[in-house]
Scaffold this motif. Structure first.
Motif, mmCIF file in Angstrom:
data_model
loop_
_atom_site.group_PDB
_atom_site.id
_atom_site.type_symbol
_atom_site.label_atom_id
_atom_site.label_comp_id
_atom_site.label_asym_id
_atom_site.label_seq_id
_atom_site.Cartn_x
_atom_site.Cartn_y
_atom_site.Cartn_z
ATOM 1 N N ASP A 47 -14.573 -3.403 -28.488
ATOM 2 C CA ASP A 47 -15.375 -4.641 -28.452
ATOM 3 C C ASP A 47 -15.133 -5.324 -29.957
ATOM 4 O OD1 ASP A 47 -16.115 -4.480 -25.849
ATOM 5 O OD2 ASP A 47 -17.828 -3.347 -26.506
ATOM 6 N N GLU A 48 -15.255 -4.380 -30.946
ATOM 7 C CA GLU A 48 -14.809 -5.241 -32.558
ATOM 8 C C GLU A 48 -13.764 -5.624 -32.734
ATOM 9 O OE1 GLU A 48 -16.212 -1.913 -35.118
ATOM 10 O OE2 GLU A 48 -18.017 -1.574 -33.960
ATOM 11 N N VAL A 49 -12.622 -4.838 -31.872
ATOM 12 C CA VAL A 49 -11.510 -5.438 -32.238
ATOM 13 C C VAL A 49 -11.160 -6.623 -31.292
ATOM 14 C CG1 VAL A 49 -8.952 -4.846 -31.669
ATOM 15 C CG2 VAL A 49 -10.148 -2.860 -32.682
ATOM 16 N N ALA A 50 -11.909 -6.752 -30.152
ATOM 17 C CA ALA A 50 -11.777 -7.966 -29.489
ATOM 18 C C ALA A 50 -12.277 -9.195 -30.260
ATOM 19 C CB ALA A 50 -12.168 -7.598 -28.127
ATOM 20 N N ARG A 51 -13.216 -8.745 -30.884
ATOM 21 C CA ARG A 51 -14.188 -9.849 -31.777
ATOM 22 C C ARG A 51 -13.270 -10.371 -32.919
ATOM 23 N NH1 ARG A 51 -18.960 -7.062 -30.505
ATOM 24 N NH2 ARG A 51 -18.613 -5.852 -32.430
ATOM 25 N N GLU A 52 -12.451 -9.829 -33.437
ATOM 26 C CA GLU A 52 -11.810 -9.976 -34.653
ATOM 27 C C GLU A 52 -10.630 -10.595 -34.260
ATOM 28 O OE1 GLU A 52 -10.274 -7.874 -38.907
ATOM 29 O OE2 GLU A 52 -11.632 -6.932 -37.693
ATOM 30 N N PHE A 53 -9.962 -9.973 -33.160
ATOM 31 C CA PHE A 53 -8.588 -10.648 -32.718
ATOM 32 C C PHE A 53 -8.786 -11.101 -31.461
ATOM 33 C CE2 PHE A 53 -8.091 -7.159 -35.889
ATOM 34 C CZ PHE A 53 -7.312 -7.752 -36.976
ATOM 35 N N ALA A 54 -8.893 -12.211 -31.469
ATOM 36 C CA ALA A 54 -8.887 -13.024 -30.219
ATOM 37 C C ALA A 54 -7.677 -12.657 -29.135
ATOM 38 C CB ALA A 54 -8.925 -14.841 -30.410
ATOM 39 N N GLY A 55 -6.558 -12.270 -29.354
ATOM 40 C CA GLY A 55 -5.661 -12.317 -28.238
ATOM 41 C C GLY A 55 -5.491 -10.828 -27.976
ATOM 42 N N ALA A 56 -6.494 -10.034 -28.356
ATOM 43 C CA ALA A 56 -6.431 -8.746 -27.981
ATOM 44 C C ALA A 56 -6.693 -8.410 -26.574
ATOM 45 C CB ALA A 56 -7.689 -7.837 -28.944
ATOM 46 N N ASP A 57 -6.041 -7.731 -25.614
ATOM 47 C CA ASP A 57 -6.304 -7.215 -24.348
ATOM 48 C C ASP A 57 -7.146 -5.954 -24.469
ATOM 49 O OD1 ASP A 57 -5.980 -6.430 -21.884
ATOM 50 O OD2 ASP A 57 -3.873 -6.136 -21.749
ATOM 51 N N LEU A 58 -8.338 -6.263 -24.220
ATOM 52 C CA LEU A 58 -9.488 -5.241 -24.256
ATOM 53 C C LEU A 58 -9.172 -4.086 -23.179
ATOM 54 C CD1 LEU A 58 -12.293 -4.775 -25.719
ATOM 55 C CD2 LEU A 58 -13.309 -6.176 -24.147
ATOM 56 N N GLN A 59 -8.917 -4.514 -21.954
ATOM 57 C CA GLN A 59 -8.676 -3.735 -20.968
ATOM 58 C C GLN A 59 -7.631 -2.527 -21.264
ATOM 59 O OE1 GLN A 59 -8.198 -5.421 -16.996
ATOM 60 N NE2 GLN A 59 -8.065 -3.455 -16.095
ATOM 61 N N ARG A 60 -6.424 -3.201 -21.773
ATOM 62 C CA ARG A 60 -5.389 -2.374 -22.222
ATOM 63 C C ARG A 60 -5.933 -1.362 -23.357
ATOM 64 N NH1 ARG A 60 -0.066 -3.838 -25.458
ATOM 65 N NH2 ARG A 60 1.172 -1.762 -24.798
ATOM 66 N N LEU A 61 -6.443 -1.671 -24.515
ATOM 67 C CA LEU A 61 -6.885 -0.988 -25.430
ATOM 68 C C LEU A 61 -7.695 0.125 -24.880
ATOM 69 C CD1 LEU A 61 -7.747 -3.478 -28.252
ATOM 70 C CD2 LEU A 61 -5.696 -2.070 -28.162
ATOM 71 N N ARG A 62 -8.777 -0.294 -24.111
ATOM 72 C CA ARG A 62 -9.595 0.820 -23.867
ATOM 73 C C ARG A 62 -8.847 1.853 -22.900
ATOM 74 N NH1 ARG A 62 -14.745 -3.114 -22.242
ATOM 75 N NH2 ARG A 62 -15.676 -2.854 -24.217
ATOM 76 N N SER A 63 -7.965 1.325 -22.210
ATOM 77 C CA SER A 63 -7.212 2.380 -21.184
ATOM 78 C C SER A 63 -6.533 3.424 -22.105
ATOM 79 C CB SER A 63 -6.458 1.388 -20.272
ATOM 80 O OG SER A 63 -5.490 2.336 -19.336
ATOM 81 N N LEU A 64 -5.759 2.857 -22.966
ATOM 82 C CA LEU A 64 -4.929 3.583 -23.783
ATOM 83 C C LEU A 64 -5.732 4.510 -24.858
ATOM 84 C CD1 LEU A 64 -2.378 0.936 -25.096
ATOM 85 C CD2 LEU A 64 -1.800 2.981 -23.718
ATOM 86 N N ALA A 65 -6.909 4.103 -24.915
ATOM 87 C CA ALA A 65 -7.705 5.194 -25.835
ATOM 88 C C ALA A 65 -8.328 6.152 -25.164
ATOM 89 C CB ALA A 65 -8.981 4.304 -26.532
ATOM 90 N N ARG A 66 -8.835 5.810 -23.727
ATOM 91 C CA ARG A 66 -9.110 6.793 -22.650
ATOM 92 C C ARG A 66 -7.900 7.820 -22.456
ATOM 93 N NH1 ARG A 66 -12.108 2.617 -20.209
ATOM 94 N NH2 ARG A 66 -10.121 2.447 -18.740
ATOM 95 N N SER A 67 -6.710 7.297 -22.333
ATOM 96 C CA SER A 67 -5.563 8.220 -22.184
ATOM 97 C C SER A 67 -5.419 9.100 -23.364
ATOM 98 C CB SER A 67 -4.445 7.459 -21.911
ATOM 99 O OG SER A 67 -4.627 6.923 -20.502
#
Length: 174
Positions: A113-133
């Protein structure tokens, strides 16, 4: 002798350094050469040197490039090479920032969420999925494919220093 005037040896070293920088320009691929802000005469001389096959002619052309380099501000060229080499402080700081963000994403699910707030173009779903993996891979002792993919995803979101959104050719540090 005036203290302000460099010695003949110092001038020769400076000229050789400029010629070495010219040799690095000749060795660049077309895409990287296009990214360099060079005067037309120097760009033409570099392109001509790339076509020359004769050793003697190439040596003379390199000396000519060194001569042309004396009339050019070489610092931006050196800075660009340093960034490409990964030697610049800004580039190292950028890589460290990416590593900290990746570690934060793997350690805490809310970090996305913090990354998405700082960088508008961030794909939040992809980041979360990669972090879980990445967490799952670490727990199971598997190779860190998602961990590396998360780093690559962050490189796409956060541009390297000195590049206006251009992709960086650097790889993940070991």
């Amino acid at each position: 002798m005036d203290e302000q005037t460099p010695s003949k040896t110092q001038r020769k070293r400076q000229m050789e350094a400029l010629q070495d920088l010219g040799e690095r320009l000749v060795a660049l691929n077309k895409e990287r050469l296009a990214q360099m802000d060079l005067p037309d005469s120097l760009r033409a001389a570099v392109e001509e040197a790339r076509r020359i096959r004769s050793h003697g002619a190439l040596r003379r052309q390199m000396q000519y490039i060194g001569k042309l380099m004396r009339s050019v501000d070489a610092e931006p060229i050196r800075a660009r090479f340093a960034a490409w080499d990964g030697n610049s402080r800004e580039h190292a700081a950028w890589l460290h920032r990416l590593e900290r963000l990746r570690e934060g994403l793997v350690a805490d699910e809310r970090a996305a969420d913090e990354v998405a707030r700082e960088f508008a173009g961030a794909d939040l779903q992809r980041l979360r999925s990669l972090a879980r993996s990445a967490r799952k891979e670490a727990a199971e002792g598997r190779p860190p494919r998602s961990y590396r993919a998360l780093f690559d995803a962050l490189k796409e979101i956060i541009p390297p220093p000195g590049a206006a959104g251009a992709a960086c050719a650097e790889e993940e540090p070991e």
